[in-house]
Write a protein that holds these residues in place. Structure first.
Motif, PDB file in Angstrom:
ATOM      1  N   ASN A  62     -10.166   4.493   4.798  1.00 16.79           N
ATOM      2  CA  ASN A  62     -10.279   5.953   4.740  1.00 16.79           C
ATOM      3  C   ASN A  62     -10.592   6.471   3.343  1.00 16.79           C
ATOM      4  OD1 ASN A  62      -9.742   6.058   7.475  1.00 16.79           O
ATOM      5  ND2 ASN A  62      -7.558   6.457   7.209  1.00 16.79           N
ATOM      6  N   LEU A  63     -10.480   5.609   2.338  1.00 22.07           N
ATOM      7  CA  LEU A  63     -10.836   5.993   0.975  1.00 22.07           C
ATOM      8  C   LEU A  63     -12.284   5.648   0.634  1.00 22.07           C
ATOM      9  CD1 LEU A  63      -7.654   4.928  -1.058  1.00 22.07           C
ATOM     10  CD2 LEU A  63      -8.104   7.062   0.169  1.00 22.07           C
ATOM     11  N   ASP A 100      -2.040   6.221   5.615  1.00 24.39           N
ATOM     12  CA  ASP A 100      -3.176   7.131   5.768  1.00 24.39           C
ATOM     13  C   ASP A 100      -4.427   6.618   5.067  1.00 24.39           C
ATOM     14  OD1 ASP A 100      -1.558   8.861   7.201  1.00 24.39           O
ATOM     15  OD2 ASP A 100      -1.090  10.133   5.458  1.00 24.39           O
ATOM     16  N   TYR A 101      -4.273   5.627   4.206  1.00 26.62           N
ATOM     17  CA  TYR A 101      -5.429   5.075   3.507  1.00 26.62           C
ATOM     18  C   TYR A 101      -6.341   4.272   4.442  1.00 26.62           C
ATOM     19  CZ  TYR A 101      -3.107   6.133  -0.978  1.00 26.62           C
ATOM     20  OH  TYR A 101      -2.515   6.746  -2.058  1.00 26.62           O
ATOM     21  N   LEU A 122      -9.188  -0.343   2.018  1.00 33.39           N
ATOM     22  CA  LEU A 122      -8.550   0.911   2.421  1.00 33.39           C
ATOM     23  C   LEU A 122      -9.669   1.817   2.941  1.00 33.39           C
ATOM     24  CD1 LEU A 122      -6.138   1.245  -0.640  1.00 33.39           C
ATOM     25  CD2 LEU A 122      -5.697   0.174   1.592  1.00 33.39           C
ATOM     26  N   GLN A 159     -10.857   2.800  -5.878  1.00 31.16           N
ATOM     27  CA  GLN A 159      -9.535   2.937  -5.279  1.00 31.16           C
ATOM     28  C   GLN A 159      -9.451   2.328  -3.887  1.00 31.16           C
ATOM     29  OE1 GLN A 159      -8.996   7.169  -5.474  1.00 31.16           O
ATOM     30  NE2 GLN A 159      -8.340   7.139  -7.609  1.00 31.16           N
ATOM     31  N   SER A 160     -10.573   2.224  -3.204  1.00 33.85           N
ATOM     32  CA  SER A 160     -10.587   1.711  -1.835  1.00 33.85           C
ATOM     33  C   SER A 160     -10.512   0.193  -1.751  1.00 33.85           C
ATOM     34  CB  SER A 160     -11.839   2.192  -1.103  1.00 33.85           C
ATOM     35  OG  SER A 160     -13.009   1.859  -1.834  1.00 33.85           O
ATOM     36  N   ILE A 203      -5.527   0.974   6.294  1.00 32.21           N
ATOM     37  CA  ILE A 203      -5.352  -0.395   5.793  1.00 32.21           C
ATOM     38  C   ILE A 203      -6.081  -1.390   6.687  1.00 32.21           C
ATOM     39  CG2 ILE A 203      -3.673  -2.134   5.095  1.00 32.21           C
ATOM     40  CD1 ILE A 203      -1.584   0.242   5.130  1.00 32.21           C
ATOM     41  N   SER A 233       0.306   4.316   1.252  1.00 30.23           N
ATOM     42  CA  SER A 233       0.302   5.137   2.463  1.00 30.23           C
ATOM     43  C   SER A 233      -0.531   4.500   3.572  1.00 30.23           C
ATOM     44  CB  SER A 233      -0.260   6.525   2.149  1.00 30.23           C
ATOM     45  OG  SER A 233      -0.440   7.288   3.323  1.00 30.23           O
ATOM     46  N   VAL A 277       0.859  -1.180   0.000  1.00 27.31           N
ATOM     47  CA  VAL A 277       0.000   0.000   0.000  1.00 27.31           C
ATOM     48  C   VAL A 277       0.898   1.233   0.000  1.00 27.31           C
ATOM     49  CG1 VAL A 277      -1.846   1.225   1.212  1.00 27.31           C
ATOM     50  CG2 VAL A 277      -1.752  -1.271   1.308  1.00 27.31           C
TER      51      VAL A 277
END
Length: 329
Positions: A176-177, A134-135, A174, A190-191, A137, A132, A130
Protein backbone atom coordinates in the motif's frame (compact mmCIF):
# COMPACT_ATOMS: atom_id res chain seq x y z
CA UNK A 1 29.38 -26.51 -0.75
CA UNK A 2 26.87 -24.73 1.45
CA UNK A 3 27.76 -21.68 3.54
CA UNK A 4 26.02 -19.86 6.37
CA UNK A 5 26.72 -17.42 9.20
CA UNK A 6 26.20 -17.69 12.93
CA UNK A 7 24.80 -14.82 15.01
CA UNK A 8 28.14 -14.18 16.65
CA UNK A 9 31.30 -12.17 16.06
CA UNK A 10 29.67 -8.84 15.27
CA UNK A 11 27.38 -7.50 12.58
CA UNK A 12 28.79 -9.71 9.82
CA UNK A 13 28.44 -12.96 11.77
CA UNK A 14 30.81 -15.92 11.78
CA UNK A 15 31.25 -17.93 8.60
CA UNK A 16 30.39 -21.63 8.76
CA UNK A 17 30.38 -24.46 6.27
CA UNK A 18 27.13 -26.44 6.40
CA UNK A 19 26.64 -30.10 5.51
CA UNK A 20 24.69 -31.10 2.43
CA UNK A 21 21.79 -32.36 4.58
CA UNK A 22 21.77 -29.10 6.62
CA UNK A 23 22.26 -30.98 9.89
CA UNK A 24 25.90 -30.28 10.76
CA UNK A 25 28.26 -27.33 10.47
CA UNK A 26 31.82 -26.28 11.18
CA UNK A 27 33.35 -22.83 11.61
CA UNK A 28 35.62 -21.72 8.78
CA UNK A 29 38.32 -20.71 11.24
CA UNK A 30 41.67 -19.99 9.60
CA UNK A 31 40.08 -19.56 6.15
CA UNK A 32 37.78 -16.56 6.52
CA UNK A 33 35.96 -15.11 9.49
CA UNK A 34 32.99 -13.86 7.46
CA UNK A 35 31.41 -14.69 4.13
CA UNK A 36 32.15 -11.20 2.86
CA UNK A 37 35.83 -11.74 3.61
CA UNK A 38 35.75 -15.07 1.80
CA UNK A 39 34.12 -13.57 -1.29
CA UNK A 40 36.71 -10.81 -1.51
CA UNK A 41 39.45 -13.45 -1.90
CA UNK A 42 37.27 -16.12 -3.49
CA UNK A 43 39.95 -17.56 -5.76
CA UNK A 44 41.95 -18.55 -2.70
CA UNK A 45 39.24 -19.20 -0.10
CA UNK A 46 36.81 -21.22 -2.24
CA UNK A 47 39.11 -24.27 -2.68
CA UNK A 48 39.86 -24.31 1.06
CA UNK A 49 36.22 -23.95 2.01
CA UNK A 50 35.34 -26.71 -0.42
CA UNK A 51 37.92 -28.99 1.21
CA UNK A 52 36.37 -28.27 4.60
CA UNK A 53 32.95 -29.03 3.12
CA UNK A 54 34.13 -32.42 1.87
CA UNK A 55 35.54 -33.24 5.30
CA UNK A 56 32.29 -32.18 6.96
CA UNK A 57 30.18 -34.32 4.65
CA UNK A 58 32.35 -37.41 5.16
CA UNK A 59 32.38 -36.92 8.93
CA UNK A 60 36.06 -36.09 9.35
CA UNK A 61 35.91 -32.32 10.01
CA UNK A 62 37.20 -31.45 13.50
CA UNK A 63 35.02 -29.11 15.50
CA UNK A 64 31.79 -29.99 13.68
CA UNK A 65 28.55 -29.38 15.57
CA UNK A 66 24.81 -29.88 15.16
CA UNK A 67 23.24 -27.00 13.25
CA UNK A 68 20.58 -24.89 15.00
CA UNK A 69 18.63 -22.86 12.44
CA UNK A 70 17.67 -20.33 15.12
CA UNK A 71 21.36 -19.56 15.68
CA UNK A 72 21.80 -18.46 12.08
CA UNK A 73 22.04 -14.93 10.81
CA UNK A 74 21.55 -14.31 7.11
CA UNK A 75 24.51 -15.91 5.27
CA UNK A 76 25.46 -12.34 4.30
CA UNK A 77 24.13 -10.32 7.25
CA UNK A 78 24.81 -7.17 5.24
CA UNK A 79 26.03 -6.66 1.70
CA UNK A 80 27.58 -3.81 -0.22
CA UNK A 81 24.90 -4.08 -2.88
CA UNK A 82 21.53 -5.79 -3.50
CA UNK A 83 19.97 -5.21 -6.90
CA UNK A 84 16.64 -6.88 -7.52
CA UNK A 85 15.22 -7.67 -10.93
CA UNK A 86 11.76 -8.59 -12.14
CA UNK A 87 12.65 -11.37 -14.52
CA UNK A 88 9.36 -13.31 -14.45
CA UNK A 89 7.30 -11.38 -16.96
CA UNK A 90 4.02 -13.32 -16.44
CA UNK A 91 3.84 -11.53 -13.09
CA UNK A 92 4.53 -8.14 -14.68
CA UNK A 93 2.05 -8.78 -17.49
CA UNK A 94 -0.76 -9.78 -15.14
CA UNK A 95 -0.23 -6.88 -12.76
CA UNK A 96 -0.32 -4.37 -15.62
CA UNK A 97 -3.28 -6.07 -17.31
CA UNK A 98 -5.27 -5.88 -14.06
CA UNK A 99 -4.97 -2.09 -14.16
CA UNK A 100 -5.58 -1.87 -17.91
CA UNK A 101 -1.99 -1.18 -18.93
CA UNK A 102 0.14 -2.85 -21.60
CA UNK A 103 3.67 -4.13 -21.09
CA UNK A 104 6.13 -1.92 -23.00
CA UNK A 105 8.10 -3.79 -25.65
CA UNK A 106 11.33 -2.73 -23.94
CA UNK A 107 10.49 -4.95 -20.94
CA UNK A 108 11.14 -8.02 -23.11
CA UNK A 109 14.70 -7.00 -24.00
CA UNK A 110 15.81 -4.76 -21.12
CA UNK A 111 15.50 -6.11 -17.55
CA UNK A 112 13.60 -4.27 -14.84
CA UNK A 113 15.86 -3.73 -11.84
CA UNK A 114 16.09 -1.49 -8.79
CA UNK A 115 18.52 -0.82 -5.95
CA UNK A 116 17.25 -2.73 -2.89
CA UNK A 117 18.06 -2.54 0.84
CA UNK A 118 21.40 -4.21 1.61
CA UNK A 119 22.54 -2.61 4.87
CA UNK A 120 21.04 -5.53 6.78
CA UNK A 121 19.25 -8.80 6.06
CA UNK A 122 16.99 -10.67 8.44
CA UNK A 123 18.02 -14.16 9.50
CA UNK A 124 15.95 -17.11 8.27
CA UNK A 125 14.02 -17.37 11.57
CA UNK A 126 13.85 -13.66 12.42
CA UNK A 127 10.38 -12.08 12.54
CA UNK A 128 9.23 -9.53 9.98
CA UNK A 129 8.42 -6.43 12.02
CA UNK A 130 6.10 -3.79 10.58
CA UNK A 131 4.54 -0.77 12.26
CA UNK A 132 1.06 -1.14 10.74
CA UNK A 133 -1.01 -3.75 8.89
CA UNK A 134 -2.35 -0.85 6.83
CA UNK A 135 0.93 -0.82 4.93
CA UNK A 136 -0.17 -3.93 2.99
CA UNK A 137 2.36 -6.53 4.19
CA UNK A 138 3.45 -8.95 1.49
CA UNK A 139 6.03 -11.69 1.05
CA UNK A 140 8.00 -12.20 -2.15
CA UNK A 141 9.65 -15.57 -2.68
CA UNK A 142 12.65 -15.08 -4.94
CA UNK A 143 16.00 -16.58 -5.90
CA UNK A 144 19.22 -14.64 -5.39
CA UNK A 145 22.77 -15.14 -6.60
CA UNK A 146 25.94 -13.71 -5.08
CA UNK A 147 28.89 -12.58 -7.17
CA UNK A 148 32.60 -12.17 -6.72
CA UNK A 149 34.12 -8.96 -8.15
CA UNK A 150 32.46 -8.22 -11.50
CA UNK A 151 34.15 -5.84 -13.99
CA UNK A 152 32.17 -3.06 -15.60
CA UNK A 153 30.53 -3.81 -18.97
CA UNK A 154 30.85 -7.60 -18.85
CA UNK A 155 28.85 -9.61 -21.35
CA UNK A 156 26.30 -12.15 -20.08
CA UNK A 157 28.71 -14.90 -21.11
CA UNK A 158 31.45 -13.33 -18.99
CA UNK A 159 29.05 -12.57 -16.14
CA UNK A 160 28.13 -16.25 -15.75
CA UNK A 161 31.62 -17.01 -14.42
CA UNK A 162 31.12 -14.49 -11.61
CA UNK A 163 28.04 -16.23 -10.13
CA UNK A 164 29.47 -17.98 -7.06
CA UNK A 165 26.53 -18.65 -4.71
CA UNK A 166 22.78 -19.19 -4.96
CA UNK A 167 20.05 -18.85 -2.34
CA UNK A 168 16.54 -17.65 -1.57
CA UNK A 169 15.13 -14.38 -0.27
CA UNK A 170 11.85 -13.24 1.21
CA UNK A 171 11.85 -9.78 -0.35
CA UNK A 172 9.31 -8.15 1.96
CA UNK A 173 7.08 -5.51 0.35
CA UNK A 174 4.64 -3.00 1.80
CA UNK A 175 2.19 -2.89 -1.09
CA UNK A 176 0.00 0.00 0.00
CA UNK A 177 3.04 2.29 0.19
CA UNK A 178 4.23 1.46 -3.33
CA UNK A 179 1.76 3.42 -5.52
CA UNK A 180 2.37 6.84 -3.92
CA UNK A 181 6.14 6.25 -3.94
CA UNK A 182 6.27 5.23 -7.60
CA UNK A 183 4.01 8.17 -8.47
CA UNK A 184 6.86 10.43 -7.40
CA UNK A 185 8.96 8.93 -10.20
CA UNK A 186 11.97 8.22 -8.01
CA UNK A 187 11.58 4.55 -7.05
CA UNK A 188 11.10 2.48 -3.90
CA UNK A 189 12.14 3.56 -0.41
CA UNK A 190 9.68 3.21 2.48
CA UNK A 191 7.79 0.43 0.69
CA UNK A 192 10.81 -1.92 0.71
CA UNK A 193 12.00 -2.81 4.24
CA UNK A 194 14.69 -5.37 5.07
CA UNK A 195 14.49 -8.81 3.48
CA UNK A 196 15.39 -12.28 4.81
CA UNK A 197 17.87 -14.69 3.24
CA UNK A 198 17.71 -18.48 3.33
CA UNK A 199 19.74 -20.31 6.02
CA UNK A 200 22.50 -21.16 3.54
CA UNK A 201 23.84 -20.10 0.19
CA UNK A 202 25.07 -22.90 -2.07
CA UNK A 203 27.58 -23.09 -4.88
CA UNK A 204 26.00 -23.87 -8.27
CA UNK A 205 27.44 -27.41 -8.33
CA UNK A 206 25.34 -28.29 -5.25
CA UNK A 207 22.22 -27.97 -7.42
CA UNK A 208 23.42 -30.51 -9.99
CA UNK A 209 21.29 -30.50 -13.14
CA UNK A 210 18.81 -28.12 -11.47
CA UNK A 211 21.26 -25.33 -12.36
CA UNK A 212 21.13 -24.97 -16.14
CA UNK A 213 21.28 -21.97 -18.40
CA UNK A 214 22.04 -19.76 -15.38
CA UNK A 215 18.60 -20.55 -13.97
CA UNK A 216 17.37 -22.72 -11.09
CA UNK A 217 15.05 -25.43 -12.40
CA UNK A 218 13.12 -26.25 -9.22
CA UNK A 219 9.75 -25.21 -7.77
CA UNK A 220 9.61 -22.26 -5.38
CA UNK A 221 7.54 -23.68 -2.53
CA UNK A 222 5.68 -21.27 -0.23
CA UNK A 223 3.35 -21.97 2.69
CA UNK A 224 1.40 -19.32 4.60
CA UNK A 225 0.04 -20.21 8.04
CA UNK A 226 0.89 -23.83 7.29
CA UNK A 227 -1.18 -23.95 4.10
CA UNK A 228 0.16 -24.37 0.55
CA UNK A 229 0.40 -21.01 -1.18
CA UNK A 230 2.29 -21.82 -4.36
CA UNK A 231 5.02 -23.78 -6.10
CA UNK A 232 5.73 -22.12 -9.46
CA UNK A 233 8.61 -23.52 -11.47
CA UNK A 234 11.60 -21.19 -11.17
CA UNK A 235 13.19 -22.38 -14.41
CA UNK A 236 10.07 -21.60 -16.45
CA UNK A 237 8.97 -18.18 -17.77
CA UNK A 238 12.14 -16.42 -16.56
CA UNK A 239 12.70 -13.86 -19.31
CA UNK A 240 16.26 -12.99 -18.25
CA UNK A 241 18.66 -15.48 -16.71
CA UNK A 242 21.04 -14.55 -13.89
CA UNK A 243 24.01 -13.96 -16.19
CA UNK A 244 21.92 -11.42 -18.11
CA UNK A 245 20.81 -9.79 -14.86
CA UNK A 246 24.40 -9.50 -13.61
CA UNK A 247 25.54 -8.02 -16.93
CA UNK A 248 22.66 -5.52 -16.81
CA UNK A 249 23.64 -4.41 -13.30
CA UNK A 250 27.31 -4.07 -14.32
CA UNK A 251 26.71 -2.17 -17.54
CA UNK A 252 28.02 1.15 -16.19
CA UNK A 253 29.76 0.16 -12.95
CA UNK A 254 31.74 -2.74 -11.50
CA UNK A 255 30.03 -4.88 -8.88
CA UNK A 256 31.84 -5.52 -5.61
CA UNK A 257 32.37 -9.04 -4.31
CA UNK A 258 29.32 -9.97 -2.29
CA UNK A 259 26.81 -8.23 -4.55
CA UNK A 260 23.40 -9.90 -4.37
CA UNK A 261 21.25 -10.05 -7.50
CA UNK A 262 17.59 -11.04 -7.20
CA UNK A 263 15.30 -12.68 -9.72
CA UNK A 264 12.10 -10.94 -8.72
CA UNK A 265 8.96 -12.82 -7.66
CA UNK A 266 8.86 -16.30 -9.20
CA UNK A 267 5.73 -16.61 -11.34
CA UNK A 268 4.45 -18.77 -14.20
CA UNK A 269 1.88 -18.38 -16.94
CA UNK A 270 0.21 -21.43 -15.38
CA UNK A 271 -1.62 -19.91 -12.40
CA UNK A 272 -2.63 -23.37 -11.11
CA UNK A 273 0.90 -23.59 -9.66
CA UNK A 274 0.02 -20.85 -7.18
CA UNK A 275 1.86 -17.68 -6.33
CA UNK A 276 5.02 -16.41 -4.65
CA UNK A 277 3.45 -13.20 -3.33
CA UNK A 278 0.04 -11.92 -2.29
CA UNK A 279 0.06 -9.25 -5.00
CA UNK A 280 0.20 -12.02 -7.60
CA UNK A 281 -2.69 -13.94 -6.04
CA UNK A 282 -4.74 -10.76 -5.71
CA UNK A 283 -4.06 -9.87 -9.35
CA UNK A 284 -5.26 -13.29 -10.52
CA UNK A 285 -8.42 -12.80 -8.45
CA UNK A 286 -8.95 -9.33 -9.92
CA UNK A 287 -8.64 -10.60 -13.48
CA UNK A 288 -11.01 -13.48 -12.73
CA UNK A 289 -13.57 -11.86 -10.41
CA UNK A 290 -13.18 -8.14 -10.93
CA UNK A 291 -11.69 -7.59 -7.47
CA UNK A 292 -9.22 -9.23 -5.06
CA UNK A 293 -10.55 -11.41 -2.25
CA UNK A 294 -7.33 -12.38 -0.43
CA UNK A 295 -6.13 -9.79 2.12
CA UNK A 296 -2.49 -8.97 2.67
CA UNK A 297 -0.68 -10.45 5.67
CA UNK A 298 -1.66 -9.73 9.26
CA UNK A 299 0.26 -9.75 12.54
CA UNK A 300 0.65 -13.34 13.69
CA UNK A 301 0.72 -14.79 10.17
CA UNK A 302 3.62 -17.09 9.30
CA UNK A 303 5.43 -17.75 6.04
CA UNK A 304 7.68 -20.64 4.97
CA UNK A 305 9.74 -20.42 1.78
CA UNK A 306 11.99 -23.23 0.52
CA UNK A 307 13.20 -25.26 -2.44
CA UNK A 308 13.30 -29.03 -2.55
CA UNK A 309 15.40 -30.93 -5.05
CA UNK A 310 13.99 -33.70 -7.22
CA UNK A 311 14.61 -36.22 -4.41
CA UNK A 312 12.71 -34.08 -1.91
CA UNK A 313 15.79 -32.76 -0.07
CA UNK A 314 15.84 -29.19 1.21
CA UNK A 315 18.45 -27.32 -0.81
CA UNK A 316 18.92 -23.98 1.00
CA UNK A 317 16.97 -24.53 4.20
CA UNK A 318 13.62 -22.87 4.82
CA UNK A 319 12.94 -19.23 5.53
CA UNK A 320 10.39 -19.39 8.37
CA UNK A 321 9.09 -16.06 9.62
CA UNK A 322 6.26 -14.58 11.67
CA UNK A 323 4.75 -11.16 10.99
CA UNK A 324 4.97 -9.03 14.14
CA UNK A 325 4.13 -5.45 15.06
CA UNK A 326 7.04 -3.08 15.48
CA UNK A 327 6.50 -0.75 18.47
CA UNK A 328 6.85 2.91 17.62
CA UNK A 329 9.81 4.50 19.50
Amino acid sequence: MKLGSLKEGGRDGTLIVVSRDLKRAVRASGIASTLQQALEDWENTAPRLNGLSEALNDGSAPGAFDLDMHALAAPLPRAYEFVDGSAYLPHVERVRRARGALVPESFYVDPLMYQAVSAGFLGPRDPVKVVSEDYGIDLEAEIVIVTDDVPMAVTPEQAAAHIQLIGLVNDVSLRNLIPPELAKGFGFLQSKPRSALSPVLATPDELGDAWQGNKVHLPMLTHVNGEWFGAPEAGVDMQFDFAQLVAHAARTRPLSAGTIVGSGTVANEDTSLGASCFAERRTVETLRDGKPSTPFMKFGDTVRIQMLDHAGNDVFGAIEQRIEQQPVP
